[in-house]
Design a protein around this motif. Structure first.
Motif, short mmCIF file in Angstrom:
data_model
loop_
_atom_site.label_atom_id
_atom_site.label_comp_id
_atom_site.label_asym_id
_atom_site.label_seq_id
_atom_site.Cartn_x
_atom_site.Cartn_y
_atom_site.Cartn_z
N THR A 157 39.74 46.60 41.26
CA THR A 157 39.86 48.01 41.58
C THR A 157 39.57 48.26 43.05
O THR A 157 38.81 47.52 43.68
N ARG A 158 40.18 49.30 43.57
CA ARG A 158 39.88 49.75 44.94
C ARG A 158 38.71 50.74 44.93
O ARG A 158 38.17 51.08 45.96
N GLY A 215 40.16 44.03 46.06
CA GLY A 215 40.88 45.07 45.34
C GLY A 215 42.36 44.77 45.29
O GLY A 215 42.87 43.94 46.04
N GLY A 217 36.09 44.24 43.99
CA GLY A 217 36.54 45.31 44.87
C GLY A 217 36.58 44.82 46.29
O GLY A 217 36.74 43.63 46.55
N GLU A 258 35.26 51.57 44.69
CA GLU A 258 33.97 50.87 44.80
C GLU A 258 32.91 51.44 43.86
O GLU A 258 31.98 50.73 43.48
#
Length: 196
Positions: free
Chosen positions: A78-79, A99, A95, A81
């Motif tokens: 995922t981007r 990411g 991340g 955080e």
């Protein structure tokens, strides 16, 4: 022996894996003949993007195949955080540079594949992550349970593709290894990915 990264999904006939805008799959056709427990047993690591993981979080505990698995066996890219702190105790959250879109994704997945022993790795989605890993030459098998449905628009199986010079700019060759038509209309397929 290298573990296989298997992209296992249930797309529509025209290659959509989720409807927009909410990334839902109301068009999935149920089929009681599919043995999901046996399928899940073929894997010991599950790799996915944030939206796919959030879909699993919304499932009842008894239906969620990720429930009760070790933190190391579920890897979420995922981007966002903030998700590292929110989910960090339950799953491995990657991340920062890892990411989706960063080199870290490729490095992490390559490392998972190179681990000694263990079962195959299930790439659960989404399309952007699958496209990135295809362009990096890491997806070994595409296993699609093709739904007898066509959806006007949505998330594509492999996202929007890569930039100029990426592997796969001309597409990828797939070799059919298995195809089975179920009474529900679902077509179960398994393709090996061929890289030049």
């Amino acid at each position: 022996m290298t573990r296989l990264l298997r992209y296992n999904l249930a797309p529509t006939l025209n290659g959509i894996i989720a409807s927009l805008p909410h990334h839902t799959t109301p068009w999935i056709v149920p089929d009681p003949t599919i043995d999901f427990a046996a399928l899940y047993a073929e894997f010991d690591t599950f790799v996915m993007g944030r939206k796919t993981y959030e879909t699993f979080l919304a499932m009842p505990a008894g239906e969620n195949p990720l429930k009760g698995r070790s933190r190391e066996s579920v890897v979420v890219f995922t981007r966002d955080e903030g998700k590292r702190g929110e989910w960090g105790g339950e799953v491995t959250v990657v991340g920062d540079g890892g990411g989706v879109g960063g080199e870290g994704v490729v490095e992490v997945v390559r490392g998972l594949k190179e681990r000694e022993g263990g079962k195959d790795i299930w790439l659960m989605g989404g399309g952007e992550l699958a496209g990135l890993l295809m362009r990096a030459g890491l997806v070994d098998v595409v296993e699609a349970a093709v739904m007898p449905v066509v959806v006007a628009k949505g998330v594509k199986m492999f996202g929007e593709g890569g930039g100029e010079g990426d592997k796969g700019e001309d597409g990828w060759k797939l070799v059919l290894e298995k195809a089975e038509a179920l009474k529900s209309g679902i077509l179960m397929t398994r393709y090996r990915v061929v890289y030049d």
